[in-house]
Every structure is written in C-alpha cells, then in structure tokens.
Motif scaffolding. Structure first.
Motif, PDB file in Angstrom:
ATOM      1  N   SER A  45       1.182  -1.206   0.491  1.00  0.00           N
ATOM      2  CA  SER A  45      -0.163   0.231   0.191  1.00  0.00           C
ATOM      3  C   SER A  45       0.809   0.635   0.261  1.00  0.00           C
ATOM      4  CB  SER A  45      -0.919   0.255   1.136  1.00  0.00           C
ATOM      5  OG  SER A  45      -1.805   0.947   1.202  1.00  0.00           O
ATOM      6  N   ARG A  46       2.508   1.433   0.482  1.00  0.00           N
ATOM      7  CA  ARG A  46       2.641   2.341   0.595  1.00  0.00           C
ATOM      8  C   ARG A  46       3.325   2.480  -0.753  1.00  0.00           C
ATOM      9  NH1 ARG A  46       5.875   0.657   4.541  1.00  0.00           N
ATOM     10  NH2 ARG A  46       4.176   1.865   6.362  1.00  0.00           N
ATOM     11  N   VAL A  47       4.343   2.025  -1.034  1.00  0.00           N
ATOM     12  CA  VAL A  47       4.318   1.900  -2.428  1.00  0.00           C
ATOM     13  C   VAL A  47       3.340   2.153  -3.639  1.00  0.00           C
ATOM     14  CG1 VAL A  47       5.237   0.534  -4.366  1.00  0.00           C
ATOM     15  CG2 VAL A  47       5.851  -0.179  -1.808  1.00  0.00           C
ATOM     16  N   ASP A  48       2.139   1.118  -3.341  1.00  0.00           N
ATOM     17  CA  ASP A  48       1.105   2.118  -4.121  1.00  0.00           C
ATOM     18  C   ASP A  48       0.359   3.875  -4.518  1.00  0.00           C
ATOM     19  OD1 ASP A  48      -0.909   1.004  -6.036  1.00  0.00           O
ATOM     20  OD2 ASP A  48      -2.095   1.878  -4.846  1.00  0.00           O
ATOM     21  N   ASP A  49       0.454   4.277  -3.160  1.00  0.00           N
ATOM     22  CA  ASP A  49       0.756   5.706  -2.663  1.00  0.00           C
ATOM     23  C   ASP A  49       1.825   6.423  -3.742  1.00  0.00           C
ATOM     24  OD1 ASP A  49      -2.088   4.794  -0.690  1.00  0.00           O
ATOM     25  OD2 ASP A  49      -0.962   5.130   0.576  1.00  0.00           O
ATOM     26  N   ALA A  50       3.063   5.633  -3.116  1.00  0.00           N
ATOM     27  CA  ALA A  50       3.963   6.803  -3.769  1.00  0.00           C
ATOM     28  C   ALA A  50       3.859   6.945  -5.301  1.00  0.00           C
ATOM     29  CB  ALA A  50       5.079   6.200  -3.478  1.00  0.00           C
ATOM     30  N   CYS A  51       4.017   5.594  -6.231  1.00  0.00           N
ATOM     31  CA  CYS A  51       4.592   5.913  -7.693  1.00  0.00           C
ATOM     32  C   CYS A  51       2.730   5.141  -8.500  1.00  0.00           C
ATOM     33  CB  CYS A  51       5.381   5.032  -7.174  1.00  0.00           C
ATOM     34  SG  CYS A  51       5.204   3.246  -8.116  1.00  0.00           S
ATOM     35  N   ASN A  52       2.056   4.748  -7.984  1.00  0.00           N
ATOM     36  CA  ASN A  52       1.152   4.619  -8.986  1.00  0.00           C
ATOM     37  C   ASN A  52       0.633   5.457  -9.659  1.00  0.00           C
ATOM     38  OD1 ASN A  52      -1.279   3.343 -10.148  1.00  0.00           O
ATOM     39  ND2 ASN A  52      -1.956   2.059  -8.677  1.00  0.00           N
ATOM     40  N   LEU A  60       3.711  10.190  -7.512  1.00  0.00           N
ATOM     41  CA  LEU A  60       4.182  10.462  -8.170  1.00  0.00           C
ATOM     42  C   LEU A  60       3.602  11.125  -9.638  1.00  0.00           C
ATOM     43  CD1 LEU A  60       6.716   9.369  -9.960  1.00  0.00           C
ATOM     44  CD2 LEU A  60       4.853   7.130 -11.018  1.00  0.00           C
ATOM     45  N   SER A  61       1.644  11.175  -9.510  1.00  0.00           N
ATOM     46  CA  SER A  61       1.461  11.929  -9.946  1.00  0.00           C
ATOM     47  C   SER A  61       1.256  13.307  -9.679  1.00  0.00           C
ATOM     48  CB  SER A  61      -0.152  10.983 -10.195  1.00  0.00           C
ATOM     49  OG  SER A  61      -0.531   9.479 -10.711  1.00  0.00           O
ATOM     50  N   ARG A  62       0.894  13.175  -8.744  1.00  0.00           N
ATOM     51  CA  ARG A  62       1.168  14.674  -8.419  1.00  0.00           C
ATOM     52  C   ARG A  62       3.070  15.735  -7.834  1.00  0.00           C
ATOM     53  NH1 ARG A  62       0.257  15.047  -2.962  1.00  0.00           N
ATOM     54  NH2 ARG A  62       1.002  12.943  -2.486  1.00  0.00           N
ATOM     55  N   LEU A  63       3.627  14.767  -8.803  1.00  0.00           N
ATOM     56  CA  LEU A  63       5.144  15.747  -8.547  1.00  0.00           C
ATOM     57  C   LEU A  63       5.133  17.094  -9.649  1.00  0.00           C
ATOM     58  CD1 LEU A  63       7.518  12.850  -9.238  1.00  0.00           C
ATOM     59  CD2 LEU A  63       7.052  14.291  -7.189  1.00  0.00           C
ATOM     60  N   PRO A  64       5.272  18.319  -8.720  1.00  0.00           N
ATOM     61  CA  PRO A  64       4.941  19.248 -10.064  1.00  0.00           C
ATOM     62  C   PRO A  64       5.994  19.445 -11.513  1.00  0.00           C
ATOM     63  CG  PRO A  64       6.173  19.778  -8.075  1.00  0.00           C
ATOM     64  CD  PRO A  64       5.895  18.268  -7.660  1.00  0.00           C
ATOM     65  N   ALA A  65       5.732  19.961 -12.188  1.00  0.00           N
ATOM     66  CA  ALA A  65       6.142  20.287 -13.423  1.00  0.00           C
ATOM     67  C   ALA A  65       7.963  20.797 -13.510  1.00  0.00           C
ATOM     68  CB  ALA A  65       6.007  20.216 -14.833  1.00  0.00           C
ATOM     69  N   ASP A  66       9.037  20.069 -13.029  1.00  0.00           N
ATOM     70  CA  ASP A  66      10.534  21.101 -13.229  1.00  0.00           C
ATOM     71  C   ASP A  66      10.620  21.834 -12.629  1.00  0.00           C
ATOM     72  OD1 ASP A  66      13.124  21.995 -14.808  1.00  0.00           O
ATOM     73  OD2 ASP A  66      11.849  23.742 -16.071  1.00  0.00           O
ATOM     74  N   ARG A  67      10.674  21.529 -11.282  1.00  0.00           N
ATOM     75  CA  ARG A  67      11.169  22.050 -10.419  1.00  0.00           C
ATOM     76  C   ARG A  67      11.072  20.695  -9.063  1.00  0.00           C
ATOM     77  NH1 ARG A  67       5.873  24.950  -7.920  1.00  0.00           N
ATOM     78  NH2 ARG A  67       5.246  23.179  -6.157  1.00  0.00           N
ATOM     79  N   LEU A 154       7.644   3.214 -12.975  1.00  0.00           N
ATOM     80  CA  LEU A 154       7.866   3.233 -12.199  1.00  0.00           C
ATOM     81  C   LEU A 154       8.201   1.989 -12.246  1.00  0.00           C
ATOM     82  CD1 LEU A 154       9.466   5.526  -9.086  1.00  0.00           C
ATOM     83  CD2 LEU A 154       9.979   5.519 -11.450  1.00  0.00           C
ATOM     84  N   GLY A 155       6.618   1.193 -12.899  1.00  0.00           N
ATOM     85  CA  GLY A 155       6.729  -0.426 -12.959  1.00  0.00           C
ATOM     86  C   GLY A 155       7.688  -1.027 -13.554  1.00  0.00           C
ATOM     87  N   ALA A 156       8.739  -0.638 -14.203  1.00  0.00           N
ATOM     88  CA  ALA A 156       9.979  -1.851 -14.291  1.00  0.00           C
ATOM     89  C   ALA A 156      10.286  -2.076 -13.003  1.00  0.00           C
ATOM     90  CB  ALA A 156      10.305  -1.454 -15.914  1.00  0.00           C
ATOM     91  N   THR A 157      10.460  -1.289 -12.610  1.00  0.00           N
ATOM     92  CA  THR A 157      11.124  -1.787 -11.308  1.00  0.00           C
ATOM     93  C   THR A 157      10.689  -1.930  -9.723  1.00  0.00           C
ATOM     94  OG1 THR A 157      11.966   0.186 -11.061  1.00  0.00           O
ATOM     95  CG2 THR A 157      13.427  -1.414 -11.440  1.00  0.00           C
TER      96      THR A 157
END
Length: 306
Positions: A45-52, A60-67, A154-157
């Motif tokens: 669940s922790r991994v899913d919250d981080a990078c799904n 991951l989805s909420r990372l701002p662009a170029d900052r 990040l699905g490959a790893t």
C-alpha cells in the motif's frame, strides 16, 4: 516445500490479487502468517501510494513539473532504484516512458482492457534525438526534479523493489523464513533454507523447478503477459526506449536469478529489449538466466539452474 506456483492456501500460505497479478506469501512459521500478511499489505500500500501512475492522488502523479520537490523516503528509494536500473542497462530499462505507454493505450489498469475489437492502425513512431530520458531526471537525497515534458512510469522496477522490501520486513520483524511472489517477481528472506520455485511459460509450455537459497531472488519478464489491443494488433508492456514501441518478441520469457529481486528484474527486462544480444551480455556478466525464444527453445547462461 511445494512449488510456489501451485501452492494450496494452507496455514503457512496466503494469496490475493494485487496490481493485476497474484501475491503469494509463504512463511516457515504458520503462526506468523496473519502478521506477515499485514506487513506485506501495508508495504504494498505504501508503494502504491507513492508511485501508482494510474492514481491521480499518488505522490508520483502529483509531482510538479520542472521544480525541485521533497518526496517521501519511499518514493525517493523507488526513484533511486529506477535510475540505477537505467544506468546499469545503458537506458534499456528507462523510467521516463510514461507518455509512450499512454500513447499505446496503457493509461489505466490492465484489468480494464479488452483484447477484442480494434481501432485505427498502430502508428509508427519516429524518435528524435532530443527526446528526454532517465538522465534528465534529477534526484538528490529525497529531492527530485522531473522535466516538464517527462512522465515517469516506475512499473519496470517498483514491483520488484516492493517484493524485496516486504520480504525483508517480514523476516526482520517476525524472525521467520519468508517467500513473497508478486507475479513473476520472487523474493526470499530470513533463516537459511532452500525454496523451490516452478519457472514455467504456462500449461504445456517449457517448465523447470529451481532452488533458491534464503535471501535469493528470481524475476521473470515476459512479452506474453500484460498484453492489450492497440489499433489492429496486440501489444505488450516492455517498450524499447529507442523506438517507444514494444520490444521485438525475440524472447517470450526471460528469467534471472540474483541476490535481489530488483537486480533480477532489471536484467530480465533489459534482456527483452536487447533480444539476441542479451545472451552475450549475460555470459560476459556471469548472469544466471533462462531465456525462452518465440519458438519455445530454451537457452541458459551462467550457473542456471544451480
């Protein structure tokens, strides 16, 4: 120990659906199974919250662009492993293919796909020299900056990292031997013992039983799984970063044994991208691998299946 792919659900075994595949958890001490499952579920669940990437509310989805952005230790670790995988494979396993995946239609969980019907023909993609790649992602400690025109996948790893982390947590907290399989990613941890694993391409296909020592790992990557229809043809999820299209299916599966699941997964995924050249790469690096070609021929390298 029964074969992990055919395990009955006993007092020492649990299995459930996760991330479009099956999680199988085996512990030496049956009394610890409920607690072990709780640890694994919490870590996944922790991994899913981080990078799904399919969840708009994931970190991951909420990372701002170029900052430059401070991220959680979990996401920082997952990003670091993804960038290490890219560096070790000269970019064959590249975490910056999110947009390419979406362009092929992989913009939602695979369970929502259908292999019936057809749309337009599969577009031929021409990649320019200026395409951003993993080298444009900056990570310093827990601070990251992603270019505005890059979306990470990040699905490959990530699944392999999750298997490694969760297995170690169970062993450390409960003091029991543990095997955790997340689809083709198998991690073990805990007291010294041998685990038997069935490596197979499916019913009636090439199969082999191999033994993993405690702390050993195994990963299988495939051009036959995670397929969907795009245009008039079926495609798979392992992309060649040079063309941004599915890698040629020279190998239908590649299995690698290593000290960690993420190391094994990195090598098996890169092998699908490299095709026949993977055999020479594995031989030179001493990688223990099993490669099954499109016609079912099995080739092994290194110490496989020792």
């Amino acid at each position: 120990m029964p074969l992990t792919e055919t395990l009955p659900v006993t007092e020492a075994v649990a299995q459930w659906d996760v991330w479009g595949t099956t999680a199988r958890l085996v512990v030496e001490d049956p009394a610890g199974l409920p607690a072990a499952r709780g640890i694994v579920v919490s870590e996944l669940s922790r991994v899913d919250d981080a990078c799904n990437r399919f969840r708009p509310d994931s970190e991951l989805s909420r990372l701002p662009a170029d900052r430059w952005t401070e991220v959680s230790p979990t996401l920082a670790d997952l990003l670091a492993e993804a960038l290490r995988a890219a560096e070790r494979t000269d970019g064959d396993v590249d975490p910056t293919l999110g947009d390419a995946m979406c362009a092929l239609g992989y913009d939602r969980p695979l369970a929502q796909f259908s292999l019936s019907g057809a749309a337009g023909p599969l577009a031929v993609r021409v990649v320019t020299r200026g395409r951003r790649d993993w080298r444009d992602v900056e990570l310093v400690g827990s601070r990251v900056r992603v270019p505005a025109d890059v979306h990470l996948d990040l699905g490959a790893t990530a699944k392999a990292v999750a298997a490694d982390r969760a297995a170690r947590l169970v062993a450390d907290r409960l003091g029991t031997g543990v095997l955790l399989a997340l689809g083709g990613d198998v991690a073990t941890a805990g007291p010294d013992r041998r685990w038997e694993v069935l490596v197979s391409d499916g019913p009636g296909e090439p199969a082999q039983v191999v033994a993993l020592p405690a702390g050993g790992a195994l990963a299988t990557s495939s051009t036959r799984s995670r397929r969907w229809r795009h245009g008039t043809r079926e495609v798979h999820h392992v992309l060649d970063p040079r063309t941004l299209l599915p890698a040629d299916p020279v190998w239908r599966t590649v299995s690698v044994a290593a000290d960690s699941c993420v190391e094994a997964n990195t090598a098996s995924t890169a092998a699908l991208v490299r095709g026949r050249a993977a055999l020479g790469w594995f031989a030179a690096a001493g990688v223990s691998a099993r490669c099954v070609s499109a016609d079912g021929t099995v080739r092994t390298t290194g110490r496989w299946p020792a």
